[in-house]
Write a protein that holds these residues in place. Structure first.
Motif, mmCIF file in Angstrom:
data_model
loop_
_atom_site.group_PDB
_atom_site.id
_atom_site.type_symbol
_atom_site.label_atom_id
_atom_site.label_comp_id
_atom_site.label_asym_id
_atom_site.label_seq_id
_atom_site.Cartn_x
_atom_site.Cartn_y
_atom_site.Cartn_z
ATOM 1 N N GLY A 87 0.641 -1.201 0.157
ATOM 2 C CA GLY A 87 -0.088 -0.192 0.095
ATOM 3 C C GLY A 87 0.881 1.264 -0.001
ATOM 4 O O GLY A 87 2.209 1.110 -0.025
ATOM 5 N N ILE A 88 0.005 2.347 -0.081
ATOM 6 C CA ILE A 88 0.763 3.695 0.113
ATOM 7 C C ILE A 88 0.275 4.557 1.372
ATOM 8 O O ILE A 88 -0.721 4.329 1.544
ATOM 9 N N GLY A 89 1.302 4.930 2.077
ATOM 10 C CA GLY A 89 0.947 5.317 3.136
ATOM 11 C C GLY A 89 0.875 7.033 3.316
ATOM 12 O O GLY A 89 1.564 7.511 2.267
ATOM 13 N N GLU A 90 -0.078 7.350 3.961
ATOM 14 C CA GLU A 90 -0.438 8.927 3.652
ATOM 15 C C GLU A 90 -0.800 9.494 5.293
ATOM 16 O O GLU A 90 -1.692 8.763 5.769
ATOM 17 N N ASN A 91 -0.009 10.488 5.925
ATOM 18 C CA ASN A 91 -0.409 10.885 6.823
ATOM 19 C C ASN A 91 -1.708 11.933 6.556
ATOM 20 O O ASN A 91 -1.671 12.918 5.892
ATOM 21 N N LEU A 92 -2.875 11.703 7.156
ATOM 22 C CA LEU A 92 -4.232 12.481 7.099
ATOM 23 C C LEU A 92 -4.118 13.559 8.002
ATOM 24 O O LEU A 92 -5.261 14.314 7.865
ATOM 25 N N GLY A 93 -3.174 13.598 9.066
ATOM 26 C CA GLY A 93 -3.028 14.765 9.863
ATOM 27 C C GLY A 93 -3.707 14.508 11.168
ATOM 28 O O GLY A 93 -4.180 13.402 11.422
ATOM 29 N N TRP A 94 -3.893 15.512 11.952
ATOM 30 C CA TRP A 94 -4.382 15.678 13.436
ATOM 31 C C TRP A 94 -5.582 14.872 13.287
ATOM 32 O O TRP A 94 -6.780 15.391 12.707
ATOM 33 N N VAL A 95 -5.921 14.197 14.450
ATOM 34 C CA VAL A 95 -7.376 13.365 14.579
ATOM 35 C C VAL A 95 -8.394 14.472 14.899
ATOM 36 O O VAL A 95 -9.494 14.043 14.396
ATOM 37 N N LEU A 96 -8.052 15.380 15.410
ATOM 38 C CA LEU A 96 -9.106 16.492 15.777
ATOM 39 C C LEU A 96 -9.405 17.491 14.520
ATOM 40 O O LEU A 96 -10.244 18.441 14.627
ATOM 41 N N ASP A 97 -8.566 17.480 13.302
ATOM 42 C CA ASP A 97 -8.837 18.316 12.216
ATOM 43 C C ASP A 97 -10.087 18.125 11.814
ATOM 44 O O ASP A 97 -10.623 16.794 11.540
ATOM 45 N N PRO A 98 -11.016 19.092 11.542
ATOM 46 C CA PRO A 98 -12.382 18.846 11.172
ATOM 47 C C PRO A 98 -12.517 17.983 9.916
ATOM 48 O O PRO A 98 -13.379 17.501 9.894
ATOM 49 N N LYS A 99 -11.538 17.886 9.141
ATOM 50 C CA LYS A 99 -11.645 17.114 7.935
ATOM 51 C C LYS A 99 -11.727 15.569 8.126
ATOM 52 O O LYS A 99 -12.218 14.796 7.560
ATOM 53 N N VAL A 127 -2.144 11.690 14.876
ATOM 54 C CA VAL A 127 -2.586 11.626 13.700
ATOM 55 C C VAL A 127 -3.206 10.472 13.190
ATOM 56 O O VAL A 127 -3.029 9.325 13.864
ATOM 57 N N ILE A 128 -3.730 10.258 12.088
ATOM 58 C CA ILE A 128 -4.189 9.153 11.231
ATOM 59 C C ILE A 128 -3.545 8.917 10.309
ATOM 60 O O ILE A 128 -3.202 9.606 9.582
ATOM 61 N N LEU A 129 -2.967 7.710 10.312
ATOM 62 C CA LEU A 129 -2.154 7.171 9.010
ATOM 63 C C LEU A 129 -3.109 6.301 8.321
ATOM 64 O O LEU A 129 -3.910 5.359 8.802
ATOM 65 N N ALA A 130 -3.137 6.695 6.972
ATOM 66 C CA ALA A 130 -3.958 5.800 5.880
ATOM 67 C C ALA A 130 -3.108 4.775 5.024
ATOM 68 O O ALA A 130 -2.021 5.346 4.713
ATOM 69 N N ILE A 131 -3.187 3.571 4.917
ATOM 70 C CA ILE A 131 -2.760 2.826 4.041
ATOM 71 C C ILE A 131 -3.396 2.350 3.044
ATOM 72 O O ILE A 131 -4.581 1.748 3.138
ATOM 73 N N ARG A 132 -3.122 2.786 1.899
ATOM 74 C CA ARG A 132 -4.280 2.842 0.608
ATOM 75 C C ARG A 132 -3.577 1.548 -0.113
ATOM 76 O O ARG A 132 -2.397 1.562 -0.595
ATOM 77 N N ILE A 133 -4.274 0.515 -0.092
ATOM 78 C CA ILE A 133 -3.872 -0.781 -0.781
ATOM 79 C C ILE A 133 -3.756 -0.813 -2.072
ATOM 80 O O ILE A 133 -4.778 -0.234 -2.858
ATOM 81 N N THR A 134 -2.496 -1.143 -2.871
ATOM 82 C CA THR A 134 -2.466 -0.966 -4.095
ATOM 83 C C THR A 134 -2.634 -2.415 -4.607
ATOM 84 O O THR A 134 -3.174 -2.800 -5.844
#
Length: 163
Positions: A87-99, A127-134
């Protein structure tokens, strides 16, 4: 139903529905080893799965996040489920970020037994880390049944190459 769709259904059954999954997550260590080559680092993490992505709450300054910042390529194995891939890792930022509000609710629900003990949400490094499966392989019946999924092309990978 295509083999790709069958494989996706198996992942959903094993990992979906708000489940707290334990996955082994591998990243690339950019500091060279004794032979001058990069090496890998693997660790077990709790992960929430939805629509081809594993989500993990973590600390922005953790080794995994520092390594992903340098090289987004990851590998994973869902412990005891016969599911592994890249997968591809992506930092989605702070858990309390409104997004992240909707996702945060799902993570808190999935990780309810331990979330507050392990996460300091007031710290912007939480933060939230997303692992987008490839690509992923699913094995059943001790390898007699295999699905090789290409999440990018949304098809079964004919070559069967996962890594």
């Amino acid at each position: 139903m295509s083999r790709y769709e069958e494989g996706i259904k198996l992942i959903e059954e094993s990992c979906g529905n708000g489940k707290d999954n334990i996955i082994a997550l591998s990243t690339v260590v950019m500091e060279p080893n004794a032979d001058g080559m990069p090496s890998s680092c693997v660790r077990d993490v709790d992960a929430y799965y939805e629509d081809g992505v594993f989500y993990i709450t973590t600390w922005a300054k953790s080794n995994k996040m520092l390594q992903i910042a340098q090289n987004k390529e990851t590998a994973f194995a869902v412990c005891f489920e016969g599911i592994y891939g890249h997968g591809i890792g992506e930092n989605l930022g702070w858990v309390l970020d409104p997004k992240n509000a909707e996702l945060r609710v799902k993570l808190r629900r999935a990780f309810a037994d331990w979330y507050d003990q392990a996460n300091d949400e007031k710290d912007e490094s939480c933060v939230i880390l997303a692992i987008r499966i490839t690509r992923a392989r699913i094995m059943r019946d001790h390898g007699a049944v295999r699905y090789n999924l290409d999440f990018v092309k949304k098809t079964e990978a004919e070559d069967g190459i996962i890594g």
